[in-house]
Scaffold this motif. Structure first.
Motif, mmCIF file in Angstrom:
data_model
loop_
_atom_site.group_PDB
_atom_site.id
_atom_site.type_symbol
_atom_site.label_atom_id
_atom_site.label_comp_id
_atom_site.label_asym_id
_atom_site.label_seq_id
_atom_site.Cartn_x
_atom_site.Cartn_y
_atom_site.Cartn_z
ATOM 1 N N THR A 126 21.273 9.804 10.804
ATOM 2 C CA THR A 126 21.814 9.538 10.190
ATOM 3 C C THR A 126 22.076 8.699 9.013
ATOM 4 N N THR A 127 23.041 7.775 9.138
ATOM 5 C CA THR A 127 23.320 7.331 7.416
ATOM 6 C C THR A 127 22.687 5.719 7.403
ATOM 7 N N GLU A 128 22.416 5.386 6.117
ATOM 8 C CA GLU A 128 21.916 4.060 6.401
ATOM 9 C C GLU A 128 23.604 3.278 6.535
ATOM 10 N N SER A 129 23.400 2.856 6.426
ATOM 11 C CA SER A 129 25.723 2.668 6.869
ATOM 12 C C SER A 129 25.163 2.512 8.164
ATOM 13 N N SER A 130 25.595 3.747 9.028
ATOM 14 C CA SER A 130 24.565 3.912 10.535
ATOM 15 C C SER A 130 24.382 3.039 11.066
ATOM 16 N N VAL A 131 23.208 2.787 10.207
ATOM 17 C CA VAL A 131 21.772 2.170 11.096
ATOM 18 C C VAL A 131 22.024 0.771 10.867
ATOM 19 N N ARG A 132 22.715 0.362 9.465
ATOM 20 C CA ARG A 132 23.022 -0.834 9.059
ATOM 21 C C ARG A 132 23.958 -1.935 10.345
ATOM 22 N N GLY A 133 25.074 -1.425 10.789
ATOM 23 C CA GLY A 133 26.080 -1.153 11.471
ATOM 24 C C GLY A 133 25.564 -1.437 12.639
ATOM 25 N N MET A 134 24.595 -1.005 13.538
ATOM 26 C CA MET A 134 24.343 -0.167 14.585
ATOM 27 C C MET A 134 22.861 -1.936 14.740
ATOM 28 N N LEU A 135 22.213 -2.070 13.629
ATOM 29 C CA LEU A 135 21.576 -3.191 13.576
ATOM 30 C C LEU A 135 22.334 -4.531 14.038
ATOM 31 N N CYS A 136 23.116 -4.229 13.423
ATOM 32 C CA CYS A 136 24.038 -5.691 13.914
ATOM 33 C C CYS A 136 24.815 -5.495 14.875
ATOM 34 N N LYS A 137 25.128 -5.283 15.306
ATOM 35 C CA LYS A 137 25.196 -5.006 16.585
ATOM 36 C C LYS A 137 24.046 -4.721 17.962
ATOM 37 N N ALA A 138 23.186 -5.007 17.310
ATOM 38 C CA ALA A 138 22.315 -4.571 18.772
ATOM 39 C C ALA A 138 22.080 -6.728 18.071
ATOM 40 N N ARG A 139 21.907 -6.665 16.786
ATOM 41 C CA ARG A 139 21.636 -8.575 16.861
ATOM 42 C C ARG A 139 22.510 -9.393 18.288
ATOM 43 N N ALA A 140 23.476 -9.119 17.893
ATOM 44 C CA ALA A 140 24.784 -9.212 18.875
ATOM 45 C C ALA A 140 25.039 -9.134 19.967
ATOM 46 N N ARG A 141 24.514 -7.884 20.510
ATOM 47 C CA ARG A 141 23.800 -8.174 21.804
ATOM 48 C C ARG A 141 23.056 -8.906 22.293
#
Length: 175
Positions: free
Chosen positions: A150-165
């Protein structure tokens, strides 16, 4: 404001958010997460925003400042959650018990580990993988993106969501 105008003014908003986040956060990855949160919030409201560059720049800086202050407030309220934002991270996200612990502190540490592992298990598989690759293995975003295709921006977004969850799950467990 229409979509094209927002897109043309987004770099200005990004630079304002980055500058403001840099005043509060020293970790580059966390700063990027904050900037992405700012741009996402602005995108969600782009139809309500006026296309005035100065006002947008000020709004982006204010959003970044508020997000930084909220994160600081959460860290103070839940000190054992600091690993979610990359602070005090060693090889594992949770600090290991000290050698000269009291029974109370050892029990508390074991409870934090249990809550963390339980919350981590509740994350969706991709989010859990990304969180572990970043927090426990300290892999760069580019490498995680390559591994997952996937893309780096997708990884950053999913990491942000993972931290929030993860934070949400932990908060529910400690109440």
């Amino acid at each position: 404001m229409d979509k094209q105008t927002y897109i043309s003014l987004a770099p200005l908003c990004r630079s304002a958010a980055e500058a403001q986040a840099a005043r509060y956060v020293h970790d580059e990855a966390e700063r990027e997460d904050i900037v992405q949160d700012v741009l996402l919030k602005m995108w969600e409201q782009h139809e309500l925003l006026q296309p005035d560059p100065q006002k947008l720049k000020a709004y982006a800086a204010t959003l970044a400042r508020n997000i930084c202050l909220n994160k600081q407030k959460h860290r103070q309220r839940h000190p054992f959650l600091r690993f979610l934002w990359g602070e005090e991270r060693e090889e594992t996200p949770m600090p290991e018990p000290a050698a000269a612990e009291t029974p109370h502190s050892k029990l508390e540490s074991e409870e934090m580990q249990r809550v963390y592992r339980s919350a981590l298990a509740r994350l969706p598989e991709n989010q859990r993988k990304i969180f572990l690759m970043r927090s426990e293995h300290d892999l760069p975003f580019s490498e995680i993106a390559c591994i997952l295709g996937t893309t780096e921006s997708s990884v950053r977004g999913m990491l942000c969501k993972a931290r929030a969850r993860l934070l949400e799950f932990i908060k529910k467990q400690i109440r």
